[in-house]
Design a protein around this motif. Structure first.
Motif, PDB file in Angstrom:
ATOM      1  N   PRO A   1      -4.419   2.283  16.277  1.00 34.61           N
ATOM      2  CA  PRO A   1      -5.090   2.979  15.132  1.00 34.61           C
ATOM      3  C   PRO A   1      -6.588   2.837  15.224  1.00 34.61           C
ATOM      4  O   PRO A   1      -7.197   2.028  15.777  1.00 34.61           O
TER       5      PRO A   1
ATOM      6  N   PHE B   1      -1.075  -2.930   5.767  1.00 38.22           N
ATOM      7  CA  PHE B   1      -1.225  -1.321   5.802  1.00 38.22           C
ATOM      8  C   PHE B   1      -0.035  -0.739   5.341  1.00 38.22           C
ATOM      9  O   PHE B   1       1.089  -1.220   4.845  1.00 38.22           O
ATOM     10  N   GLY B   2      -0.243   0.532   4.886  1.00 39.52           N
ATOM     11  CA  GLY B   2       0.636   1.302   4.171  1.00 39.52           C
ATOM     12  C   GLY B   2       1.712   1.920   5.275  1.00 39.52           C
ATOM     13  O   GLY B   2       1.455   1.678   6.487  1.00 39.52           O
ATOM     14  N   GLU B   3       2.827   2.760   5.070  1.00 38.83           N
ATOM     15  CA  GLU B   3       3.663   3.339   6.065  1.00 38.83           C
ATOM     16  C   GLU B   3       3.100   4.119   6.747  1.00 38.83           C
ATOM     17  O   GLU B   3       3.668   4.656   7.710  1.00 38.83           O
TER      18      GLU B   3
ATOM     19  N   VAL C   1       0.800  -1.233  -0.117  1.00 40.39           N
ATOM     20  CA  VAL C   1       0.117  -0.055   0.139  1.00 40.39           C
ATOM     21  C   VAL C   1       0.938   1.078   0.045  1.00 40.39           C
ATOM     22  O   VAL C   1       1.979   1.402   0.730  1.00 40.39           O
TER      23      VAL C   1
ATOM     24  N   GLN D   1      -3.927   7.210  13.650  1.00 39.16           N
ATOM     25  CA  GLN D   1      -3.404   6.843  14.937  1.00 39.16           C
ATOM     26  C   GLN D   1      -2.675   7.972  15.828  1.00 39.16           C
ATOM     27  O   GLN D   1      -1.628   8.508  15.444  1.00 39.16           O
TER      28      GLN D   1
ATOM     29  N   TYR E   1      -7.122   4.665   8.712  1.00 38.14           N
ATOM     30  CA  TYR E   1      -7.087   4.783  10.282  1.00 38.14           C
ATOM     31  C   TYR E   1      -6.177   5.880  10.531  1.00 38.14           C
ATOM     32  O   TYR E   1      -5.512   6.630  10.005  1.00 38.14           O
TER      33      TYR E   1
ATOM     34  N   TYR F   1      -9.258   1.044   3.740  1.00 37.74           N
ATOM     35  CA  TYR F   1      -9.539   1.776   4.835  1.00 37.74           C
ATOM     36  C   TYR F   1      -8.410   2.853   5.222  1.00 37.74           C
ATOM     37  O   TYR F   1      -7.506   2.991   4.839  1.00 37.74           O
TER      38      TYR F   1
ATOM     39  N   LEU G   1      -3.044   6.169   8.488  1.00 39.69           N
ATOM     40  CA  LEU G   1      -2.786   4.804   7.862  1.00 39.69           C
ATOM     41  C   LEU G   1      -3.750   4.594   6.787  1.00 39.69           C
ATOM     42  O   LEU G   1      -5.007   4.685   7.045  1.00 39.69           O
TER      43      LEU G   1
END
Lengths: 117, 113
Positions: free
Chosen positions: A43, A108-110, A4, A37, A35, A33, A91
């Protein structure tokens, strides 16, 4: 396979300014999605898309946050106007899941780090 | 309401010692539980899920519905296990539909040499 992708990775803005984050999910993933955090917390889901439709946006502060996934692929999350408490990592995540089937891994992405000053 | 509680914010052990990261949940339906891990400067990634009943990197977790717990265990911790660990619950469970995760606040594990 490519993961991602998110951009920008880091952003510093003043309160009341606007900011936009972009996400490109894993190819073929129907569900996307966003999120939030906040430092020291886990998250929290802001919005969930399935293809280009919103599945859940119950925790999205709609007076200032908006998100779209017009073609069912990339997505943009916008904050306008930003508040100090919006400082967080945003995220993006995606999964294969298509309605009626569960059990897919969520990737998840970074993350995009936002600081509001 | 779905809730995940990780009572320990920080956990520090020595290399070779057993480690247990606690997770309790609150959910009225049939839960699906996960452990996610985030190593330094890396993205959040799935470590294991309870339905797989597998051991990943020496970690295991057993779902205890009576105690509503899903503790993560490893008999001999390694320095490379140092990371943030998040317990998560899928509110869709096995019922189908797109899953979404509810996360705990996380436990930072430090394994000292």
């Amino acid at each position: 396979e490519a993961g991602v992708a998110q951009s920008p990775r880091y952003k510093i803005i003043e309160k009341r300014q606007s900011v936009a984050f972009w996400c490109n999910p894993i190819s073929g993933h129907a569900t996307l999605y966003w999120y939030q955090q906040i430092l020291g917390q886990g998250p929290k889901l802001l919005i969930q898309f399935q293809n280009n439709g919103v599945v859940d946006d119950s925790q999205l502060p709609k007076d200032r946050f908006s998100a779209e996934r017009l073609k069912g692929v990339d997505s943009t999350l916008k904050i306008q106007p930003a508040k100090l408490e919006d400082s967080a990592v945003y995220l993006c995540a995606s999964s294969l899941a298509v309605g009626g089937f569960s059990g897919n891994t969520i990737y998840f992405g970074e993350g995009s780090w936002l600081t509001v000053v | 309401a779905q809730r995940v509680t990780q009572p320990e914010k920080l956990l520090s052990v020595f290399k070779g010692a057993p480690v247990e990261l606690k997770c309790n949940y609150s959910y009225s339906g049939s839960p699906e539980l996960f452990w996610y891990v985030q190593y330094s400067r890396q993205r959040l990634q799935l470590l294991l899920r309870h339905i797989s009943r597998e051991s990943i990197k020496g970690f295991t977790a057993d779902l205890n519905k009576g105690e509503t717990s899903f503790h993560l265990k490893k008999p001999f911790a390694q320095e490379e296990d140092s990371a943030m660990y998040y317990c998560a619950l899928s509110s869709q469970g096995y019922q189908g539909g797109s899953e979404k995760l509810v996360f705990g606040k996380g436990t930072k594990l430090t394994v000292n040499p």
